[in-house]
Motif scaffolding. Structure first.
Motif, PDB file in Angstrom:
ATOM      1  N   PHE A 182       0.868  -1.274  -0.038  1.00 27.43           N
ATOM      2  CA  PHE A 182      -0.052   0.017   0.056  1.00 27.43           C
ATOM      3  C   PHE A 182       1.045   1.309  -0.132  1.00 27.43           C
ATOM      4  O   PHE A 182       0.565   2.276  -0.636  1.00 27.43           O
ATOM      5  CB  PHE A 182      -0.921  -0.161   1.168  1.00 27.43           C
ATOM      6  CG  PHE A 182      -2.288  -0.643   0.937  1.00 27.43           C
ATOM      7  CD1 PHE A 182      -3.414   0.034   0.272  1.00 27.43           C
ATOM      8  CD2 PHE A 182      -2.358  -2.017   1.248  1.00 27.43           C
ATOM      9  CE1 PHE A 182      -4.452  -0.464   0.060  1.00 27.43           C
ATOM     10  CE2 PHE A 182      -3.591  -2.472   1.217  1.00 27.43           C
ATOM     11  CZ  PHE A 182      -4.688  -1.863   0.423  1.00 27.43           C
ATOM     12  N   ALA A 183       2.055   1.289   0.782  1.00 25.14           N
ATOM     13  CA  ALA A 183       2.890   2.295   0.843  1.00 25.14           C
ATOM     14  C   ALA A 183       3.620   2.752  -0.430  1.00 25.14           C
ATOM     15  O   ALA A 183       3.623   3.958  -0.788  1.00 25.14           O
ATOM     16  CB  ALA A 183       3.894   2.305   1.960  1.00 25.14           C
ATOM     17  N   ALA A 212       0.549  -2.791 -12.246  1.00 29.17           N
ATOM     18  CA  ALA A 212      -0.680  -3.830 -11.668  1.00 29.17           C
ATOM     19  C   ALA A 212      -0.908  -3.498 -10.120  1.00 29.17           C
ATOM     20  O   ALA A 212      -2.126  -3.416  -9.820  1.00 29.17           O
ATOM     21  CB  ALA A 212      -0.105  -5.216 -12.019  1.00 29.17           C
ATOM     22  N   ALA A 213       0.095  -3.134  -9.449  1.00 28.46           N
ATOM     23  CA  ALA A 213      -0.261  -3.025  -8.122  1.00 28.46           C
ATOM     24  C   ALA A 213      -0.853  -1.486  -8.013  1.00 28.46           C
ATOM     25  O   ALA A 213      -1.765  -1.585  -6.897  1.00 28.46           O
ATOM     26  CB  ALA A 213       0.997  -3.047  -7.152  1.00 28.46           C
ATOM     27  N   ARG A 214      -0.530  -0.557  -8.630  1.00 30.07           N
ATOM     28  CA  ARG A 214      -0.950   0.490  -8.520  1.00 30.07           C
ATOM     29  C   ARG A 214      -2.331   0.641  -8.988  1.00 30.07           C
ATOM     30  O   ARG A 214      -3.383   1.385  -8.406  1.00 30.07           O
ATOM     31  CB  ARG A 214      -0.253   1.664  -9.396  1.00 30.07           C
ATOM     32  CG  ARG A 214       1.190   1.948  -8.880  1.00 30.07           C
ATOM     33  CD  ARG A 214       1.889   3.361  -9.408  1.00 30.07           C
ATOM     34  NE  ARG A 214       2.400   2.843 -10.713  1.00 30.07           N
ATOM     35  CZ  ARG A 214       3.529   2.450 -11.235  1.00 30.07           C
ATOM     36  NH1 ARG A 214       4.571   1.966 -10.033  1.00 30.07           N
ATOM     37  NH2 ARG A 214       3.954   2.049 -12.397  1.00 30.07           N
ATOM     38  N   GLY A 225      -5.862   7.792 -11.811  1.00 28.92           N
ATOM     39  CA  GLY A 225      -5.611   8.578 -12.897  1.00 28.92           C
ATOM     40  C   GLY A 225      -6.242  10.287 -12.320  1.00 28.92           C
ATOM     41  O   GLY A 225      -5.804  11.286 -13.141  1.00 28.92           O
ATOM     42  N   ALA A 226      -7.078  10.204 -11.433  1.00 30.78           N
ATOM     43  CA  ALA A 226      -7.552  11.336 -11.076  1.00 30.78           C
ATOM     44  C   ALA A 226      -6.483  12.182 -10.360  1.00 30.78           C
ATOM     45  O   ALA A 226      -6.315  13.416 -10.307  1.00 30.78           O
ATOM     46  CB  ALA A 226      -8.587  11.377  -9.990  1.00 30.78           C
ATOM     47  N   ALA A 227      -5.667  11.488  -9.379  1.00 29.87           N
ATOM     48  CA  ALA A 227      -4.512  12.017  -8.909  1.00 29.87           C
ATOM     49  C   ALA A 227      -3.260  12.571  -9.688  1.00 29.87           C
ATOM     50  O   ALA A 227      -2.541  13.402  -9.242  1.00 29.87           O
ATOM     51  CB  ALA A 227      -3.842  10.960  -7.717  1.00 29.87           C
ATOM     52  N   ALA A 228      -3.357  11.962 -10.927  1.00 29.89           N
ATOM     53  CA  ALA A 228      -2.388  12.363 -11.734  1.00 29.89           C
ATOM     54  C   ALA A 228      -2.938  13.121 -12.882  1.00 29.89           C
ATOM     55  O   ALA A 228      -2.403  13.139 -14.129  1.00 29.89           O
ATOM     56  CB  ALA A 228      -1.620  10.942 -12.584  1.00 29.89           C
TER      57      ALA A 228
END
Length: 337
Positions: A229-230, A236-238, A246-249
């Motif tokens: 999580f950290a 794939a993990a993300r 996608g909203a955060a980027a």
């Protein structure tokens, strides 16, 4: 308890072989709750069926409690499977049998005397919180109750390993939480090793100690739940940890030239001191939350947040410095500073 060594599985189709699993290597500690997660088609269900040899690996080995499962004779394998039981998404109860008789069924197959089996079944009904459903039939139960009966049946032969194949996917959120709590309690009280197959990261974060991320038949990442999580390292993990990432980027072109935007990553900061509120209370600086995807795991915060700082440069730098001093938090400039 479980070692999976260089395991591969191929299926022969009309137009050629399809490789479902490729060189899987995992060690699942005794008494742990271990998650295997991936999107549909990642190979999760094939892997769990290889663990108890319902599917025989094309290559590699599955070692459980020191025994290579693929070396066992058919009779020895049947005997060993009593120690490796399974619960499923669709419960798989026998509809013509009462709850008590469903729980007794694996004991009947094992040759346990009827009176002893019924006594054990009633004890298990108590364990799963349904002592009054002994004479009820599956059609009379809710989905959550059916899964509790399935769990009781899986425990009937005193297994060492419990495999959960999407066991909560057919349940509503509240019922899911109650089933996960039951599985965690069983793990703690009985010391059973639990392997959870799921596509839901919320299930992993609720009960698992460690997690392996499966993508297109390959383990792309493995570690403690907090580590994944950290700092998810693979795409794939993300996707699983932050499905709305996608909203955060968001496109940098959407910000004004004088915007000061930072990305804050929470690597295990305490949830007792909310960052945005403490920033405002201690410095008087207000910031805007543009997007956030964070989780509370055992009182610690993991995930990330996109913040717009004040346009005043001095105020923005003061806010940046304050955030960067907080334990368990890293901050990086996205634009502006």
């Amino acid at each position: 308890m479980i070692e999976i060594k260089h395991l591969s599985k191929s299926f022969q189709m009309k137009d050629g072989a399809v490789q479902a699993l490729k060189d899987i290597n995992l060690t699942i500690p005794d008494g742990s709750i271990y998650g295997i997660i991936g999107m549909s088609g990642a190979g999760k269900s094939t892997l769990v069926r290889c663990i108890n040899l319902l599917e025989r690996p094309t290559e590699g080995s599955v070692v459980i409690d020191g025994t290579a499962m693929e070396t066992l004779s058919p009779a020895a394998l049947r005997q060993r499977r009593r120690e490796i039981t399974m619960i499923f998404q669709q419960f798989n109860l026998l509809m013509q049998r009462s709850c008590l008789k469903n729980i007794c069924f694996p004991m009947e197959l094992a040759g346990v005397k009827k009176a002893e089996a019924e006594q054990r079944a009633r004890e298990l009904l108590q364990t799963v919180g349904l002592p009054d459903k002994a004479e009820a039939y599956p059609a009379q139960l809710s989905g959550g109750q059916k899964q509790r009966i399935a769990i009781a049946r899986a425990l009937a032969t005193n297994p060492k390993v419990l495999l959960c194949d999407e066991a909560t996917s057919a349940l509503d959120p509240n019922t899911t939480q109650s089933i996960l709590t039951l599985i965690r309690d069983i793990n703690r009280k009985l010391g059973i090793t639990v392997v959870v197959i799921t596509h839901q990261m919320s299930v992993v974060e609720a009960i698992c100690d460690r997690v392996a991320i499966l993508d297109k038949g390959v383990v792309v990442e493995e570690g403690s739940v907090k580590e994944i999580f950290a700092n998810p390292k693979t795409a794939a993990a993300r996707r699983l940890v932050a499905p709305n990432g996608g909203a955060a980027a968001r496109d940098l072109a959407s910000f004004a030239p004088d915007d000061h935007v930072v990305r804050v990553t929470f690597n295990g900061s305490s949830t007792e001191k909310p960052l945005v509120a403490s920033l405002a209370a201690e410095t008087g600086i207000l910031v805007s939350v543009l997007s956030a995807d964070t989780r509370d795991l055992s009182g610690q915060c993991y995930g990330s947040m996109l913040l717009r700082l004040p346009r005043d440069v001095d105020q923005a730098r003061k806010a940046f410095d304050y955030i960067s001093r907080q334990p368990g938090v890293t901050v990086e400039e996205v634009t502006g500073l």
